[in-house]
Design a protein around this motif. Structure first.
Motif, PDB file in Angstrom:
ATOM      1  N   GLY A  10      -3.587   5.727   6.293  1.00  0.00           N
ATOM      2  CA  GLY A  10      -3.634   5.124   5.725  1.00  0.00           C
ATOM      3  C   GLY A  10      -2.926   5.182   4.522  1.00  0.00           C
ATOM      4  O   GLY A  10      -2.012   4.952   5.066  1.00  0.00           O
ATOM      5  N   GLY A  11      -3.363   4.522   3.434  1.00  0.00           N
ATOM      6  CA  GLY A  11      -2.584   3.533   2.132  1.00  0.00           C
ATOM      7  C   GLY A  11      -3.013   4.574   1.242  1.00  0.00           C
ATOM      8  O   GLY A  11      -4.280   4.711   1.028  1.00  0.00           O
ATOM      9  N   TRP A  12      -1.886   4.978   0.237  1.00  0.00           N
ATOM     10  CA  TRP A  12      -2.101   5.326  -1.366  1.00  0.00           C
ATOM     11  C   TRP A  12      -3.161   4.465  -2.143  1.00  0.00           C
ATOM     12  O   TRP A  12      -3.570   4.807  -2.960  1.00  0.00           O
ATOM     13  N   TYR A  13      -3.113   2.793  -1.907  1.00  0.00           N
ATOM     14  CA  TYR A  13      -3.837   2.448  -2.659  1.00  0.00           C
ATOM     15  C   TYR A  13      -5.039   1.514  -1.767  1.00  0.00           C
ATOM     16  O   TYR A  13      -5.440   0.352  -2.171  1.00  0.00           O
ATOM     17  N   ASP A  14      -5.182   2.160  -1.498  1.00  0.00           N
ATOM     18  CA  ASP A  14      -7.067   1.858  -0.173  1.00  0.00           C
ATOM     19  C   ASP A  14      -7.957   3.100  -0.920  1.00  0.00           C
ATOM     20  O   ASP A  14      -7.265   3.931  -1.730  1.00  0.00           O
TER      21      ASP A  14
END
Length: 605
Positions: A300-304
């Motif tokens: 995952g991504g912090w900005y998702d």
């Protein structure tokens, strides 16, 4: 939906997208597995053979399936191999064929399925990753376990809607499914793909999909994607079955078609006969997933939009989460300067499967969260912890007269804010890509702003920030959009994280799976309640989790708005917008709870 949002959605709807794209190795590799890379990282085969056929699902529906097997010198490998399952068969071959080849040439069989009602499969697609999709996936996995090319061990991988079905099928506990790698997806689907604390995330119709067939909805590779020619099935030599599938399948539901605008969490859908906000959210079956013993690698991504659900899932199901400074699709945002942020996620996923499907002793650590910290010293960007939250206690910053202060107020007047439109990211904000390199000053000028004093030392914020806002309004409802910003000494302000909530959704409950680090606004129809005009009520909501270092001399800012320019997000009871008051006195102490760690030694000043 903006063109930018549409492009981001389209890029990841169909399957294993950039979440498994290559990049340069970093310290993350040693954080995830301290031992050398597993054998098999170098291709053992030189080619791929594809065959395709129809198989029967649990209810007799024919599903189109392609089987990709490794070859050497044109000869198919006859040894039994583990199988990796996807649901992206008719999706863009230029994107997905290289990913399939990567895993097949390293000793796996990849089996790609067309979902019912899409591609070459029969049946009707009634919504976005629904119960039939999960049960079809189990039918495919169970069928594979009986084939003479399979070891009887299966894995699954994919991004976005190709990630969410993996949680769902895990809850059905197929005996041969041993490992999954869902990327850019949240098992708390309703909360992170339909509505965020009552505020719609994407446009939706006023009523759910009802089985009718608007022009242009037949034949898409997946819900929400434009129609495309179905990929033919080799065993259907004269094309008669494909013709029959297209003629009898009904319609492909639009993206999020089983949901509707401003629906309560437990809203009933007469067409599907259920409650999609509950039924199609895998977290409601968390006990089954936790009991499945399936090894879960979440990318995952912090900005998702999915980050909070991925972290919450790790608490419940175990497994490993890797959280980078990435957008939806797990790629670094354009215009960012995050050092050491790229990573070869294909190799990481391969190592995961090598360990759990082949028994490779490659040092893979099954449990923990490996995450990236913005503004950390070079070489210290990636950290690993056993569980979330990282910081055990939060620091409270109270809202005062335009300020954030550490002392609880004894008295104070409410801050009044009239309705106006504030364009976050110059109007380009989307939960799938909530990072922006620009100055937030123009948005702040139209917002209700509270700013802290300059920090005397660097401060790390790692965890889930929480807003406790006492609000009143002149209308029965309002949305609240909030941004935490990093204000530099020159006055420029930069996005760190955000949160939002609708006042009528303010009722907090403990979810079925326990409290954890999550504030859960229930959204149940019985809990949705209007405001009493002029009467303060507490609105508590989470921001996106984050790991970020505020440098010494910088200031922390909270910026509040009630309209960020999307008409579909408007609260129906608010008319043209509400004038709100944020209360800031001893009886109504509005505050931020921030997971701050005052450790300047780990920050870059």
């Amino acid at each position: 939906m903006s063109l930018r949002t549409t492009a981001i959605v389209a890029s990841c709807l169909a399957g294993v997208s950039a979440a498994l794209a290559g990049g340069s190795a970093t310290a993350l590799e040693t954080a995830v597995a301290s031992a050398p890379a597993a054998s098999g990282q170098t291709p053992a085969y030189d080619g791929v053979e594809e065959t395709s056929l129809y198989i029967r699902s649990y209810d007799g529906t024919r599903l189109a399936v392609s089987i990709y097997r490794p070859t050497i010198g044109g000869q198919v490998e006859q040894q039994r191999l583990p199988v990796i399952v996807t649901q992206d068969r008719s999706s863009d071959p230029e994107r997905f064929d290289p990913i399939r080849k990567y895993f097949v040439t390293r000793g796996y069989i990849v089996v790609s399925q067309d979902r019912r009602g899409t591609g070459a499969s029969f049946g009707t697609q009634a919504g976005f990753v629904n119960d039939a999709d999960r049960r079809d996936a189990k039918a495919v996995i169970d069928w594979l376990a009986r084939q003479d090319f399979s070891t009887g061990k299966a894995g699954a991988m994919g991004c976005s809607n190709q990630g969410i079905w993996q949680y769902g099928v895990a809850a059905l506990q197929p005996a041969s499914l041993k490992a999954i790698a869902p990327a850019c997806a949240s098992p708390m689907f309703f909360d992170h793909a339909v509505t965020r604390n009552g505020v719609p995330i994407f446009p939706a119709k006023p009523a759910p999909y009802d089985g009718t067939c608007p022009e242009g909805t037949r034949g898409g590779a997946a819900p929400g994607l434009p129609p495309s020619p179905p990929k033919p099935v080799q065993s259907d030599s004269d094309g008669s079955l494909l013709t029959e599938a297209l003629a009898t399948r009904g319609c492909t539901a639009p993206m999020l078609g089983q949901y509707w605008l401003n629906m309560p969490r437990d809203g009933g859908n007469g067409f599907t006969g259920g409650h999609p906000g509950v039924d199609d959210t895998p977290m409601t079956r968390w006990r089954n997933i936790a009991a499945s013993n399936i090894a879960i690698l979440q990318l995952g991504g912090w900005y998702d939009a999915a980050v909070a659900g991925q972290i919450e899932a790790q608490r419940l199901f175990g497994g490993r989460v890797v959280m980078g400074p990435w957008f939806h699709g797990n790629h670094v945002p354009e215009g960012s300067a995050f050092p050491n942020a790229e990573f070869d996620l294909k190799a990481l996923t391969l190592r995961w499967f090598d360990h759990f499907l082949k028994g490779a002793d490659n040092g893979v650590n099954a449990d923990g969260i490996t995450y990236y910290t913005m503004n950390a010293p070079a070489g210290d960007e990636w950290r690993t912890v056993e569980s979330w939250p990282v910081v055990a206690s939060n620091s409270a910053l109270f809202l005062a007269d335009g300020a954030l202060v550490s002392r609880r107020p004894q008295r104070g007047t409410p801050a009044e804010y009239a309705p106006r439109t504030v364009l976050w990211f110059d109007g380009k904000y989307t939960p799938l890509a909530h990072w922006w390199p620009g100055d937030m000053g123009a948005a702040d000028a139209k917002s209700l702003v509270h700013t802290g004093a300059p920090l005397v030392e660097a401060v790390e914020m790692t965890g889930t920030p929480v807003a406790h806002l006492w609000i009143s309004a002149d209308k029965p409802d309002t949305n609240v959009f909030a941004v935490i910003e990093d204000v530099a000494p020159d006055g420029s302000a930069y996005y760190v994280t955000d949160g939002m909530a609708r006042a009528s959704w303010r009722r907090l409950r403990t979810p079925d799976w326990g409290q954890g680090d999550l504030r859960w606004l229930s959204g149940l129809e019985q809990d949705i309640a209007p405001l009493q005009p002029g009467v303060p009520a507490e609105l508590t909501f989470d921001f996106f989790p984050i790991s970020y270092v505020f440098r010494a001399g910088h200031r922390i800012r909270l910026s509040i708005a009630t309209d960020v320019g999307n008409a579909y997000q408007a609260a129906p009871l608010a008319g043209n917008g509400a004038t709100i008051s944020i209360w800031r006195d001893a009886q109504h102490p509005s505050r931020l709870d921030l997971p701050l760690k005052r450790n300047g030694g780990r920050a870059t000043d």
